[in-house]
Design a protein around this motif. Structure first.
Motif, PDB file in Angstrom:
ATOM      1  N   LYS A 166       0.825  -1.208   0.000  1.00  0.00           N
ATOM      2  CA  LYS A 166       0.000   0.000   0.000  1.00  0.00           C
ATOM      3  C   LYS A 166       0.862   1.262   0.000  1.00  0.00           C
ATOM      4  O   LYS A 166       0.575   2.231  -0.710  1.00  0.00           O
ATOM      5  CB  LYS A 166      -0.911   0.009   1.221  1.00  0.00           C
ATOM      6  CG  LYS A 166      -2.140  -0.868   1.118  1.00  0.00           C
ATOM      7  CD  LYS A 166      -3.035  -0.649   2.335  1.00  0.00           C
ATOM      8  CE  LYS A 166      -4.319  -1.440   2.222  1.00  0.00           C
ATOM      9  NZ  LYS A 166      -5.200  -1.225   3.399  1.00  0.00           N
ATOM     10  N   ALA A 167       1.907   1.258   0.813  1.00  0.00           N
ATOM     11  CA  ALA A 167       2.762   2.435   0.918  1.00  0.00           C
ATOM     12  C   ALA A 167       3.468   2.731  -0.397  1.00  0.00           C
ATOM     13  O   ALA A 167       3.634   3.894  -0.777  1.00  0.00           O
ATOM     14  CB  ALA A 167       3.781   2.244   2.039  1.00  0.00           C
ATOM     15  N   VAL A 168       3.888   1.691  -1.108  1.00  0.00           N
ATOM     16  CA  VAL A 168       4.535   1.887  -2.411  1.00  0.00           C
ATOM     17  C   VAL A 168       3.554   2.506  -3.398  1.00  0.00           C
ATOM     18  O   VAL A 168       3.868   3.472  -4.108  1.00  0.00           O
ATOM     19  CB  VAL A 168       5.084   0.554  -2.957  1.00  0.00           C
ATOM     20  CG1 VAL A 168       5.523   0.710  -4.402  1.00  0.00           C
ATOM     21  CG2 VAL A 168       6.246   0.067  -2.104  1.00  0.00           C
ATOM     22  N   ALA A 169       2.344   1.961  -3.457  1.00  0.00           N
ATOM     23  CA  ALA A 169       1.336   2.484  -4.392  1.00  0.00           C
ATOM     24  C   ALA A 169       1.005   3.942  -4.088  1.00  0.00           C
ATOM     25  O   ALA A 169       0.898   4.773  -4.998  1.00  0.00           O
ATOM     26  CB  ALA A 169       0.071   1.629  -4.320  1.00  0.00           C
ATOM     27  N   ARG A 170       0.849   4.272  -2.818  1.00  0.00           N
ATOM     28  CA  ARG A 170       0.535   5.650  -2.442  1.00  0.00           C
ATOM     29  C   ARG A 170       1.708   6.584  -2.756  1.00  0.00           C
ATOM     30  O   ARG A 170       1.506   7.743  -3.120  1.00  0.00           O
ATOM     31  CB  ARG A 170       0.179   5.727  -0.956  1.00  0.00           C
ATOM     32  CG  ARG A 170      -1.208   5.198  -0.623  1.00  0.00           C
ATOM     33  CD  ARG A 170      -1.478   5.220   0.868  1.00  0.00           C
ATOM     34  NE  ARG A 170      -2.852   4.856   1.177  1.00  0.00           N
ATOM     35  CZ  ARG A 170      -3.840   5.718   1.342  1.00  0.00           C
ATOM     36  NH1 ARG A 170      -3.610   7.012   1.240  1.00  0.00           N
ATOM     37  NH2 ARG A 170      -5.069   5.311   1.617  1.00  0.00           N
ATOM     38  N   SER A 171       2.919   6.086  -2.608  1.00  0.00           N
ATOM     39  CA  SER A 171       4.100   6.930  -2.823  1.00  0.00           C
ATOM     40  C   SER A 171       4.251   7.357  -4.268  1.00  0.00           C
ATOM     41  O   SER A 171       4.811   8.416  -4.553  1.00  0.00           O
ATOM     42  CB  SER A 171       5.362   6.193  -2.361  1.00  0.00           C
ATOM     43  OG  SER A 171       5.346   5.982  -0.954  1.00  0.00           O
ATOM     44  N   ILE A 172       3.784   6.523  -5.214  1.00  0.00           N
ATOM     45  CA  ILE A 172       3.911   6.863  -6.630  1.00  0.00           C
ATOM     46  C   ILE A 172       2.589   7.363  -7.203  1.00  0.00           C
ATOM     47  O   ILE A 172       2.458   7.508  -8.417  1.00  0.00           O
ATOM     48  CB  ILE A 172       4.425   5.664  -7.454  1.00  0.00           C
ATOM     49  CG1 ILE A 172       3.424   4.495  -7.400  1.00  0.00           C
ATOM     50  CG2 ILE A 172       5.796   5.215  -6.957  1.00  0.00           C
ATOM     51  CD1 ILE A 172       3.767   3.352  -8.338  1.00  0.00           C
ATOM     52  N   ASP A 173       1.609   7.618  -6.329  1.00  0.00           N
ATOM     53  CA  ASP A 173       0.302   8.127  -6.747  1.00  0.00           C
ATOM     54  C   ASP A 173      -0.365   7.175  -7.737  1.00  0.00           C
ATOM     55  O   ASP A 173      -1.013   7.603  -8.700  1.00  0.00           O
ATOM     56  CB  ASP A 173       0.432   9.522  -7.367  1.00  0.00           C
ATOM     57  CG  ASP A 173      -0.895  10.291  -7.312  1.00  0.00           C
ATOM     58  OD1 ASP A 173      -1.768   9.908  -6.521  1.00  0.00           O
ATOM     59  OD2 ASP A 173      -1.049  11.259  -8.092  1.00  0.00           O
ATOM     60  N   GLY A 174      -0.174   5.876  -7.496  1.00  0.00           N
ATOM     61  CA  GLY A 174      -0.729   4.877  -8.398  1.00  0.00           C
ATOM     62  C   GLY A 174      -1.971   4.222  -7.827  1.00  0.00           C
ATOM     63  O   GLY A 174      -2.257   4.313  -6.635  1.00  0.00           O
ATOM     64  N   SER A 175      -2.714   3.558  -8.692  1.00  0.00           N
ATOM     65  CA  SER A 175      -3.889   2.819  -8.240  1.00  0.00           C
ATOM     66  C   SER A 175      -3.437   1.541  -7.544  1.00  0.00           C
ATOM     67  O   SER A 175      -2.405   0.938  -7.887  1.00  0.00           O
ATOM     68  CB  SER A 175      -4.795   2.488  -9.426  1.00  0.00           C
ATOM     69  OG  SER A 175      -4.075   1.782 -10.426  1.00  0.00           O
ATOM     70  N   PHE A 176      -4.212   1.124  -6.558  1.00  0.00           N
ATOM     71  CA  PHE A 176      -3.860  -0.047  -5.747  1.00  0.00           C
ATOM     72  C   PHE A 176      -5.079  -0.934  -5.585  1.00  0.00           C
ATOM     73  O   PHE A 176      -6.176  -0.452  -5.295  1.00  0.00           O
ATOM     74  CB  PHE A 176      -3.365   0.397  -4.370  1.00  0.00           C
ATOM     75  CG  PHE A 176      -3.151  -0.743  -3.397  1.00  0.00           C
ATOM     76  CD1 PHE A 176      -2.000  -1.516  -3.450  1.00  0.00           C
ATOM     77  CD2 PHE A 176      -4.114  -1.035  -2.431  1.00  0.00           C
ATOM     78  CE1 PHE A 176      -1.816  -2.566  -2.558  1.00  0.00           C
ATOM     79  CE2 PHE A 176      -3.928  -2.075  -1.537  1.00  0.00           C
ATOM     80  CZ  PHE A 176      -2.776  -2.851  -1.605  1.00  0.00           C
ATOM     81  N   LYS A 177      -4.898  -2.230  -5.813  1.00  0.00           N
ATOM     82  CA  LYS A 177      -5.963  -3.197  -5.585  1.00  0.00           C
ATOM     83  C   LYS A 177      -5.384  -4.391  -4.823  1.00  0.00           C
ATOM     84  O   LYS A 177      -4.228  -4.776  -5.024  1.00  0.00           O
ATOM     85  CB  LYS A 177      -6.557  -3.687  -6.917  1.00  0.00           C
ATOM     86  CG  LYS A 177      -7.309  -2.623  -7.691  1.00  0.00           C
ATOM     87  CD  LYS A 177      -8.601  -2.229  -7.018  1.00  0.00           C
ATOM     88  CE  LYS A 177      -9.352  -1.145  -7.784  1.00  0.00           C
ATOM     89  NZ  LYS A 177      -9.788  -1.593  -9.111  1.00  0.00           N
ATOM     90  N   ARG A 178      -6.228  -4.949  -3.969  1.00  0.00           N
ATOM     91  CA  ARG A 178      -5.813  -6.100  -3.166  1.00  0.00           C
ATOM     92  C   ARG A 178      -6.708  -7.288  -3.475  1.00  0.00           C
ATOM     93  O   ARG A 178      -7.927  -7.153  -3.550  1.00  0.00           O
ATOM     94  CB  ARG A 178      -5.915  -5.763  -1.678  1.00  0.00           C
ATOM     95  CG  ARG A 178      -5.577  -6.891  -0.718  1.00  0.00           C
ATOM     96  CD  ARG A 178      -5.674  -6.393   0.718  1.00  0.00           C
ATOM     97  NE  ARG A 178      -5.401  -7.424   1.694  1.00  0.00           N
ATOM     98  CZ  ARG A 178      -6.322  -8.242   2.200  1.00  0.00           C
ATOM     99  NH1 ARG A 178      -7.578  -8.143   1.789  1.00  0.00           N
ATOM    100  NH2 ARG A 178      -5.996  -9.151   3.097  1.00  0.00           N
ATOM    101  N   VAL A 179      -6.089  -8.452  -3.662  1.00  0.00           N
ATOM    102  CA  VAL A 179      -6.822  -9.689  -3.876  1.00  0.00           C
ATOM    103  C   VAL A 179      -6.480 -10.635  -2.730  1.00  0.00           C
ATOM    104  O   VAL A 179      -5.305 -10.989  -2.548  1.00  0.00           O
ATOM    105  CB  VAL A 179      -6.458 -10.368  -5.215  1.00  0.00           C
ATOM    106  CG1 VAL A 179      -7.346 -11.582  -5.441  1.00  0.00           C
ATOM    107  CG2 VAL A 179      -6.571  -9.397  -6.365  1.00  0.00           C
ATOM    108  N   GLN A 180      -7.486 -11.027  -1.955  1.00  0.00           N
ATOM    109  CA  GLN A 180      -7.265 -12.017  -0.907  1.00  0.00           C
ATOM    110  C   GLN A 180      -7.478 -13.395  -1.518  1.00  0.00           C
ATOM    111  O   GLN A 180      -8.589 -13.781  -1.856  1.00  0.00           O
ATOM    112  CB  GLN A 180      -8.240 -11.806   0.252  1.00  0.00           C
ATOM    113  CG  GLN A 180      -8.082 -12.822   1.370  1.00  0.00           C
ATOM    114  CD  GLN A 180      -6.711 -12.739   2.035  1.00  0.00           C
ATOM    115  OE1 GLN A 180      -6.320 -11.683   2.523  1.00  0.00           O
ATOM    116  NE2 GLN A 180      -5.980 -13.847   2.036  1.00  0.00           N
ATOM    117  N   PHE A 181      -6.377 -14.133  -1.707  1.00  0.00           N
ATOM    118  CA  PHE A 181      -6.478 -15.447  -2.327  1.00  0.00           C
ATOM    119  C   PHE A 181      -7.016 -16.455  -1.313  1.00  0.00           C
ATOM    120  O   PHE A 181      -6.524 -16.554  -0.190  1.00  0.00           O
ATOM    121  CB  PHE A 181      -5.117 -15.889  -2.853  1.00  0.00           C
ATOM    122  CG  PHE A 181      -4.762 -15.268  -4.175  1.00  0.00           C
ATOM    123  CD1 PHE A 181      -4.881 -15.983  -5.353  1.00  0.00           C
ATOM    124  CD2 PHE A 181      -4.342 -13.946  -4.247  1.00  0.00           C
ATOM    125  CE1 PHE A 181      -4.573 -15.408  -6.574  1.00  0.00           C
ATOM    126  CE2 PHE A 181      -4.032 -13.355  -5.461  1.00  0.00           C
ATOM    127  CZ  PHE A 181      -4.148 -14.094  -6.628  1.00  0.00           C
TER     128      PHE A 181
END
Length: 339
Positions: A89-104
């Motif tokens: 999450k922190a990486v995605a926020r740092s580059i102002d990118g979209s972030f999605k999470r998949v719980q396998f």
């Protein structure tokens, strides 16, 4: 080995095409690149920003940044609760990118990852509903809890940056990076990742437990709101694209490339399954990114030796009862000469 020096041409690097032209992820050549020093400054900003919420894991954070700049994907194997999700999450926020999470989970379907065509009765047509894979940073949480069929849904996405459903191919966002976590404490309730999928992860790392001081700092930061929610961007998506173009053009001499190849051959001669050519390319790209983190326009053997353990080890399958991948990589680095 020849040292190209500070003035080495950036155009002598490894791009997406065989012709030597540097190409971006979407196939466009000639993206406006940065100077290596600017890439180093960008990488440091991102790492510092992530470290605001990931305490005491600078080396691991740098591995994530290297993976992102090398156009790769990251596998994090560790016990629960050490910050794997927070890291992504922190990486995605740092580059102002979209972030999605998949719980396998064991009942997760491939279409739950890639997306599905849904019939719209109002228009009498099928409409594609994109899955969570359509994001700049995708967290595949506990990826080894899902059966191989669902895990394999990521194969095309990770390698070709696209998803094909019902015969139609759709491009994924640029940049696109999968950060997958793997549970290693409940082997009876997990599935082994397919070898083809493991080979698509540029790096495999562990975060490990924090020491006493670091854990005390984490507890203090987490007492109120989760600090990852306050992480602000320190780079734009376009900055990442430009940095990737620079990294892809970092000079790697023929001697350096042959050194990487000899390391890979050593693993094949000393294991049941050694490093593939895809793994060799991943090591070279990671070495280019490591050089850029140091502000250099050329790769040196130290870059290769720094990156080899996290790029090569997880791709190796040794004979039963033999040395593990990390030991074989260490032996390769010790025995294969730099010429």
């Amino acid at each position: 080995m020849t040292d190209p020096g500070e003035s080495g041409p950036l155009g002598a690097g490894v791009g997406e095409s065989d012709s030597g032209t540097v190409a971006s992820d979407d196939g466009a050549a000639g993206d406006a690149a940065m100077e290596p020093a600017a890439v180093a400054e960008l990488a440091e900003r991102i790492a510092d920003n992530v470290e605001a919420v990931i305490v005491g894991k600078r080396e691991a954070v740098e591995h994530v940044v290297v993976t992102l700049l090398a156009r790769g994907h990251l596998l994090v194997e560790d016990v629960p609760g050490v910050g794997k999700t927070t890291l992504a999450k922190a990486v995605a926020r740092s580059i102002d990118g979209s972030f999605k999470r998949v719980q396998f989970t064991p009942d997760l379907l491939p279409s739950d990852v890639t997306g599905v065509n849904v019939f719209d009765q109002r228009t009498d047509e099928f409409e594609f509903q994109p899955g969570p894979v359509f994001a700049n940073v995708v967290l595949g949480d506990e990826i080894n809890r899902a059966p191989p069929k669902t895990q394999s849904a990521l194969l095309e996405a990770m390698e070709e940056r696209q998803v094909t459903t019902d015969g139609e191919t759709r491009r994924l966002p640029d940049p696109f990076c999968v950060i997958a976590t793997q549970n290693d404490v409940e082997p009876g309730q997990t599935y082994d990742l397919p070898v083809a999928e493991v080979d698509r992860f540029t790096k495999k790392i562990r975060l490990g437990y924090p020491d006493t001081d670091e854990e005390a700092e984490i507890i203090g930061r987490m007492a109120g709101d989760h600090p990852v929610e306050s992480v602000e961007p320190v780079a734009a998506i376009d900055d990442v694209r430009r940095a990737r173009a620079t990294v892809g053009a970092i000079e790697a001499t023929e001697e350096l490339r042959r050194y990487v190849a000899r390391l890979a051959v050593h693993t094949r001669r000393n294991a049941r399954l050694g490093v593939s050519p895809r793994g060799s390319l991943a090591l070279l790209r990671a070495s280019q990114a490591r050089a850029a983190l140091d502000g250099r326009g050329y790769v040196i053997p130290d870059d290769v030796q720094t990156e080899a353990p996290t790029v090569f080890a997880h791709r190796i399958r040794s004979d039963s009862g033999g040395a593990d991948g990390a030991e074989i990589v260490a032996d390769a680095l010790d025995r294969v000469p730099v010429e």
